[in-house]
Enzyme design. Sequence first.
Site, PDB file in Angstrom:
ATOM      1  N   GLN A 106     -16.652 -33.281  -0.732  1.00  0.00           N
ATOM      2  CA  GLN A 106     -17.166 -31.928  -0.863  1.00  0.00           C
ATOM      3  C   GLN A 106     -18.644 -31.909  -0.459  1.00  0.00           C
ATOM      4  OE1 GLN A 106     -15.448 -29.252  -1.618  1.00  0.00           O
ATOM      5  NE2 GLN A 106     -13.530 -30.133  -2.376  1.00  0.00           N
ATOM      6  N   TYR A 128      -2.537 -32.898  -1.592  1.00  0.00           N
ATOM      7  CA  TYR A 128      -3.838 -32.983  -0.896  1.00  0.00           C
ATOM      8  C   TYR A 128      -4.929 -33.452  -1.867  1.00  0.00           C
ATOM      9  CZ  TYR A 128      -1.153 -29.286   1.528  1.00  0.00           C
ATOM     10  OH  TYR A 128      -0.170 -28.525   2.096  1.00  0.00           O
ATOM     11  N   GLU A 163      -1.464 -37.673  -1.062  1.00  0.00           N
ATOM     12  CA  GLU A 163      -2.526 -37.574  -0.063  1.00  0.00           C
ATOM     13  C   GLU A 163      -2.067 -38.357   1.167  1.00  0.00           C
ATOM     14  OE1 GLU A 163      -5.474 -37.118   2.358  1.00  0.00           O
ATOM     15  OE2 GLU A 163      -5.555 -36.047   0.440  1.00  0.00           O
ATOM     16  N   ASP A 174      -4.892 -27.915  -2.756  1.00  0.00           N
ATOM     17  CA  ASP A 174      -6.201 -27.682  -2.121  1.00  0.00           C
ATOM     18  C   ASP A 174      -6.033 -28.038  -0.650  1.00  0.00           C
ATOM     19  OD1 ASP A 174      -8.829 -27.340  -1.461  1.00  0.00           O
ATOM     20  OD2 ASP A 174      -9.596 -29.054  -2.589  1.00  0.00           O
ATOM     21  N   CYS A 210     -10.272 -23.411   0.985  1.00  0.00           N
ATOM     22  CA  CYS A 210     -11.499 -23.309   1.780  1.00  0.00           C
ATOM     23  C   CYS A 210     -11.370 -22.229   2.847  1.00  0.00           C
ATOM     24  CB  CYS A 210     -11.825 -24.658   2.431  1.00  0.00           C
ATOM     25  SG  CYS A 210     -10.549 -25.247   3.576  1.00  0.00           S
ATOM     26  N   GLU A 256     -15.194 -20.502  -0.569  1.00  0.00           N
ATOM     27  CA  GLU A 256     -14.089 -21.193  -1.230  1.00  0.00           C
ATOM     28  C   GLU A 256     -13.589 -20.290  -2.355  1.00  0.00           C
ATOM     29  OE1 GLU A 256     -13.006 -25.768  -1.361  1.00  0.00           O
ATOM     30  OE2 GLU A 256     -14.370 -24.661  -0.082  1.00  0.00           O
TER      31      GLU A 256
END
Length: 362
Positions: free
Chosen positions: A186, A214, A235, A295, A320, A354
């Site tokens: 981030q 994710y 992931e 996410d 996002c 976001e």
Amino acid sequence: MAIHSVNTDDYTRQLQQKVERLREAYGDYTDLDPEVFPSPPSHYRLRAEFKIWQEQGRAHYAMYRQGEYKKPFIIEEFTVGAGLINRLMPLVLEAVNTSEVLRKRLFSAEFLTTLGGDALVTLIYHKKLDEDWESAARALQEKLGFPVLGRSRKQKVVLERDYVTERLQIGDKTYQYKQVEGSFTQPNGEICRAMIGWAKDVCKESRGDLLELYCGNGNFTIPLSEHFDKVLATEISKVSVNSAQENIRANGVNNLDIVRLSSEEFTQAIDKVRPFRRLRDIDLERYDFSTVLVDPPRAGLDADTCAMVARFPRILYISCNPETQLENLAELSKTHRVERFAIFDQFPYTDHTESGLLLVRK
């Protein structure tokens, strides 16, 4: 020209414009006032990538506007960058400009920092890095007090380490994360803390188990694991999975499993379309999933994944890209209602925002 000097006095007005725009955009699905989490108006960005413009034997930090790649804008100040980035930038540039070995064919410099005060500098070249370069880079590393890493085509020279260690204070607890150079992290540390804090508040009275898609390096997964009996996270990036495994151990988490699968593959697995060897030690039948956290990248959820998450009683959706979240919400709103709505100003002074939603089955 200092293209990254910002007018902090105008920040509140710009944020309010974003909030009003998103409140209107989500108006078909909720009349909730969004919970708004503003960014620090300056020095908020923890990572930076600069081109190196070389002219008359000297190197300069530079950026290019889209479509104008032959017209560099020299960076004289970088007020959006973290204080540590701004402290390191002139030290690195001074060393580069006093060392022909460090300067020659250098074309990019990257800075990765943390709220906890760690940093990594990566220098990227159009040449093979030899022993002379390594000697000069070690001298720079000693001067900076932080590790330096070198890259060129098919070459990566790690002098000390290729990662930083972040420590995030969320409430009364500190979480530790290994963040590897080149992997996703981030960019806005304070907003990252706000997003994790909001997600923990959303999940504080949860029951059952959590599925996360994710999951990256476990940024959300590890703090949220405290609120569930068991957690299964997926992931696709091997580097992120390896970091997540280390972060699980560093934070003493014992109810969390991570597997390297894409969201599409997990959908196939849970639907029993086909088996995956990477799930051979995971018994999906033993989970009692009450909540799914997603996410996704900017493209949002694909149709099959969107249909799969719609089966869960609670959906925590961090995005996002509100545009693709709204596209997914058009489908998810058929089965779920919006119970929480948040706006996180991850990228001040831009149109990007976001957003976070808690969706509960109707």
